[in-house]
Scaffold this motif. Structure first.
Motif, PDB file in Angstrom:
ATOM      1  N   GLY A 181       0.781  -1.233   0.000  1.00  0.00           N
ATOM      2  CA  GLY A 181       0.000   0.000   0.000  1.00  0.00           C
ATOM      3  C   GLY A 181       0.810   1.280   0.000  1.00  0.00           C
ATOM      4  N   ASP A 182       1.837   1.374   0.840  1.00  0.00           N
ATOM      5  CA  ASP A 182       2.617   2.612   0.925  1.00  0.00           C
ATOM      6  C   ASP A 182       3.350   2.901  -0.378  1.00  0.00           C
ATOM      7  OD1 ASP A 182       1.769   3.006   3.507  1.00  0.00           O
ATOM      8  OD2 ASP A 182       3.607   2.259   4.444  1.00  0.00           O
ATOM      9  N   ARG A 183       3.952   1.879  -0.965  1.00  0.00           N
ATOM     10  CA  ARG A 183       4.652   2.092  -2.241  1.00  0.00           C
ATOM     11  C   ARG A 183       3.663   2.478  -3.320  1.00  0.00           C
ATOM     12  NH1 ARG A 183       9.067  -1.807  -5.271  1.00  0.00           N
ATOM     13  NH2 ARG A 183      10.571  -0.438  -4.227  1.00  0.00           N
ATOM     14  N   TRP A 184       2.488   1.831  -3.335  1.00  0.00           N
ATOM     15  CA  TRP A 184       1.466   2.182  -4.319  1.00  0.00           C
ATOM     16  C   TRP A 184       1.066   3.651  -4.199  1.00  0.00           C
ATOM     17  CZ3 TRP A 184      -3.351   4.310  -3.802  1.00  0.00           C
ATOM     18  CH2 TRP A 184      -4.122   4.372  -4.969  1.00  0.00           C
ATOM     19  N   GLU A 185       0.832   4.094  -2.971  1.00  0.00           N
ATOM     20  CA  GLU A 185       0.401   5.484  -2.783  1.00  0.00           C
ATOM     21  C   GLU A 185       1.456   6.459  -3.268  1.00  0.00           C
ATOM     22  OE1 GLU A 185      -1.090   8.558   0.737  1.00  0.00           O
ATOM     23  OE2 GLU A 185      -0.974   6.399   1.135  1.00  0.00           O
ATOM     24  N   GLN A 186       2.714   6.175  -3.002  1.00  0.00           N
ATOM     25  CA  GLN A 186       3.785   7.038  -3.478  1.00  0.00           C
ATOM     26  C   GLN A 186       3.784   7.122  -5.003  1.00  0.00           C
ATOM     27  OE1 GLN A 186       7.689   5.647  -2.399  1.00  0.00           O
ATOM     28  NE2 GLN A 186       8.752   7.300  -3.475  1.00  0.00           N
ATOM     29  N   MET A 187       3.635   5.986  -5.658  1.00  0.00           N
ATOM     30  CA  MET A 187       3.624   5.972  -7.122  1.00  0.00           C
ATOM     31  C   MET A 187       2.391   6.686  -7.671  1.00  0.00           C
ATOM     32  SD  MET A 187       5.133   2.236  -8.217  1.00  0.00           S
ATOM     33  CE  MET A 187       3.762   1.317  -7.526  1.00  0.00           C
ATOM     34  N   ALA A 188       1.239   6.471  -7.044  1.00  0.00           N
ATOM     35  CA  ALA A 188       0.009   7.094  -7.527  1.00  0.00           C
ATOM     36  C   ALA A 188       0.070   8.606  -7.407  1.00  0.00           C
ATOM     37  CB  ALA A 188      -1.189   6.537  -6.754  1.00  0.00           C
ATOM     38  N   ARG A 189       0.556   9.104  -6.277  1.00  0.00           N
ATOM     39  CA  ARG A 189       0.613  10.554  -6.080  1.00  0.00           C
ATOM     40  C   ARG A 189       1.635  11.202  -7.021  1.00  0.00           C
ATOM     41  NH1 ARG A 189      -2.121  12.587  -1.789  1.00  0.00           N
ATOM     42  NH2 ARG A 189      -3.066  11.049  -0.387  1.00  0.00           N
ATOM     43  N   THR A 190       2.774  10.556  -7.216  1.00  0.00           N
ATOM     44  CA  THR A 190       3.767  11.081  -8.144  1.00  0.00           C
ATOM     45  C   THR A 190       3.206  11.138  -9.562  1.00  0.00           C
ATOM     46  OG1 THR A 190       5.602  10.236  -6.819  1.00  0.00           O
ATOM     47  CG2 THR A 190       6.053  10.701  -9.134  1.00  0.00           C
ATOM     48  N   SER A 191       2.540  10.080  -9.976  1.00  0.00           N
ATOM     49  CA  SER A 191       1.980  10.023 -11.324  1.00  0.00           C
ATOM     50  C   SER A 191       0.867  11.052 -11.497  1.00  0.00           C
ATOM     51  CB  SER A 191       1.450   8.613 -11.615  1.00  0.00           C
ATOM     52  OG  SER A 191       2.492   7.665 -11.575  1.00  0.00           O
ATOM     53  N   THR A 193       0.444  13.912 -10.007  1.00  0.00           N
ATOM     54  CA  THR A 193       1.029  15.253 -10.132  1.00  0.00           C
ATOM     55  C   THR A 193       1.596  15.471 -11.530  1.00  0.00           C
ATOM     56  OG1 THR A 193       1.562  15.321  -7.777  1.00  0.00           O
ATOM     57  CG2 THR A 193       2.785  16.814  -9.209  1.00  0.00           C
ATOM     58  N   LYS A 194       2.271  14.470 -12.066  1.00  0.00           N
ATOM     59  CA  LYS A 194       2.832  14.600 -13.410  1.00  0.00           C
ATOM     60  C   LYS A 194       1.738  14.776 -14.439  1.00  0.00           C
ATOM     61  CE  LYS A 194       5.790  14.542 -16.763  1.00  0.00           C
ATOM     62  NZ  LYS A 194       6.691  15.704 -16.984  1.00  0.00           N
ATOM     63  N   TYR A 195       0.670  14.022 -14.316  1.00  0.00           N
ATOM     64  CA  TYR A 195      -0.393  14.120 -15.315  1.00  0.00           C
ATOM     65  C   TYR A 195      -1.076  15.482 -15.286  1.00  0.00           C
ATOM     66  CZ  TYR A 195       0.042   9.306 -16.786  1.00  0.00           C
ATOM     67  OH  TYR A 195       0.523   8.141 -17.318  1.00  0.00           O
ATOM     68  N   GLN A 196      -1.127  16.119 -14.131  1.00  0.00           N
ATOM     69  CA  GLN A 196      -1.722  17.454 -14.096  1.00  0.00           C
ATOM     70  C   GLN A 196      -0.890  18.450 -14.906  1.00  0.00           C
ATOM     71  OE1 GLN A 196      -4.917  17.439 -12.723  1.00  0.00           O
ATOM     72  NE2 GLN A 196      -4.121  15.354 -12.821  1.00  0.00           N
ATOM     73  N   SER A 197       0.414  18.199 -15.008  1.00  0.00           N
ATOM     74  CA  SER A 197       1.280  19.098 -15.777  1.00  0.00           C
ATOM     75  C   SER A 197       1.156  18.880 -17.277  1.00  0.00           C
ATOM     76  CB  SER A 197       2.737  18.920 -15.347  1.00  0.00           C
ATOM     77  OG  SER A 197       3.267  17.695 -15.829  1.00  0.00           O
ATOM     78  N   LEU A 198       0.497  17.809 -17.697  1.00  0.00           N
ATOM     79  CA  LEU A 198       0.342  17.515 -19.116  1.00  0.00           C
ATOM     80  C   LEU A 198      -1.013  17.948 -19.662  1.00  0.00           C
ATOM     81  CD1 LEU A 198       1.887  13.911 -19.233  1.00  0.00           C
ATOM     82  CD2 LEU A 198       3.024  16.098 -19.647  1.00  0.00           C
ATOM     83  N   LEU A 199      -1.871  18.485 -18.809  1.00  0.00           N
ATOM     84  CA  LEU A 199      -3.190  18.936 -19.259  1.00  0.00           C
ATOM     85  C   LEU A 199      -3.061  20.141 -20.177  1.00  0.00           C
ATOM     86  CD1 LEU A 199      -5.082  18.680 -15.852  1.00  0.00           C
ATOM     87  CD2 LEU A 199      -5.347  17.150 -17.809  1.00  0.00           C
TER      88      LEU A 199
END
Length: 396
Positions: A181-191, A193-199
């Protein structure tokens, strides 16, 4: 995709929205009040009902039926360093149905491991979602990068994904949820944030869409899926955006109550082209080459490699922990006016720019099934169910 899994995915996607309200859906024009006899109240929509374009759900508009094998690992994706002779292999594969969704966060972990080996040149094996993001992040970390792949977009399995933000889709089983769970959350939040920069970029590689999930239980087909109980991590990222909204009967063009949600969608054709272009403009090299055994990697000039081969890692590294989960979609001729996702009658319709994707779920026989043979009759039946939904819509 089974209905239980979709509902868990939906709870994640519903929690992740940048704005409230209807995105891209116009409200009805204000018209003079008609006499009461002109139309009974049951036939009129509520004043705020969205106008939703009709999906032209006809089997003669199917442009292709596509099958892929999602690389599921019960313990979650393999993101770790392995020493192989004089090479350092950083594995980055096994993301189930979450490859695009978690690609930036997962690849950030892999690139850090590659940097820790102290090299300035890195080879990336694979040119799908994880390979491209790994290569780009390695470049941006100052490394010289070369991609080796037997196939390039659009001929990679990543291109056959639905293109939705589904970060916990078949990512691990429920038994391993606590450990991952913790590793998943880190990856999800990082991803995320990145996708918001591609809008808003040209070609809309990433965009937010609204979706409508028809809630009437009687309209659902039997759920006979034989897939395992997957982990549900949606509550861990509920703070990233607004939740779904239940809309009563009569407030939308559908004759039943619906749940409106918002989710990110990847226009994969444009998105993959953007990633490829960015990589090559930054000096990245691509070599078309197929590997059949890990020892073939020993001849490559780079001492550190990132293995992003997805389901291909099962054969290349003899990793039998990867279980293929078969998925099939049909693509209809694009309709730019259709800007909403539909979920009803065990069918999803996803309004990608390169075609409307129709995906049926709730069937059995997909888990541990590597068969890539399209079943056109199955997709045609799904398209006909969508046609029935369209026929029931009012005042559209």
């Amino acid at each position: 995709m089974q209905r239980r899994q979709f509902l868990r995915q939906a709870s994640t996607t519903l929690a992740l929205a940048s704005t409230a309200g209807l995105a891209g859906c116009a409200r009805q024009a204000v018209l003079p009040r008609a006499p009461a006899a002109a139309a009974p109240p049951s036939a009129r929509l509520a004043p705020a009902a969205p106008q939703l374009a009709q999906i032209r759900a006809q089997v003669d508009r199917i442009t292709g039926v596509y099958v892929c094998t999602r690389p599921f690992r019960a313990a979650g994706p393999r993101i770790e360093l392995e020493k192989l002779d004089h090479k350092a292999i950083v594995h980055n594969y096994g993301h189930g149905g979450s490859g695009w969704s978690l690609s930036w966060g997962s690849s950030a972990l892999a690139v850090r491991m590659a940097q820790d080996t102290g090299v300035r040149e890195v080879g990336v094996i694979g040119c799908g979602a994880l390979g491209l993001t790994s290569a780009l992040l390695a470049q941006r970390a100052g490394l010289s990068v070369r991609i080796y792949a037997k196939a390039l977009p659009p001929d990679v399995f990543s291109m056959r994904a639905t293109g939705l933000w589904t970060p916990d889709s078949r990512i691990c089983d429920a038994q391993h949820a606590a450990d991952f769970g913790d590793r998943w959350e880190q990856m999800a939040r990082t991803s995320f944030t990145k996708y918001q920069s591609l809008l808003g970029l040209p070609g809309e590689p990433v965009e937010w869409i609204d979706g409508y999930h028809v809630l009437t239980a009687a309209s659902q087909l039997p759920n006979v899926s034989d897939e395992p109980d997957y982990a549900d991590f949606s509550e861990r990222i509920n703070d990233l955006g607004p939740q779904s909204v239940d809309l009563p009967e009569g407030s939308t063009p559908f004759p039943e109550p619906v749940r409106r949600f918002s989710t990110m969608m990847f226009n994969i054709t444009n998105y993959a082209r953007m990633l490829m272009t960015d990589f090559q403009l930054a000096g990245g090299k691509i070599v078309v080459r197929e590997f059949h055994h890990p020892h073939e990697l020993m001849a490559l000039p780079e001492r550190t490699l990132i293995n992003a081969t997805g389901y291909g890692a099962r054969a290349l590294f003899n990793d039998n922990s990867i279980i293929p989960v078969r998925g099939q979609t049909a693509r209809l001729i694009p309709q730019p006016e259709v800007n909403y996702m539909l979920v009803a009658h065990n069918v999803n319709v996803i309004p990608r720019r390169d075609g409307l994707l129709v995906q049926a779920f709730g069937d059995s026989g997909n888990f541990n099934n590597p068969d890539l043979t399209p079943d056109r009759a199955f997709s045609e039946a799904a398209v006909r169910r969508v046609a029935g939904i369209m026929a029931s819509m009012r005042n559209t």
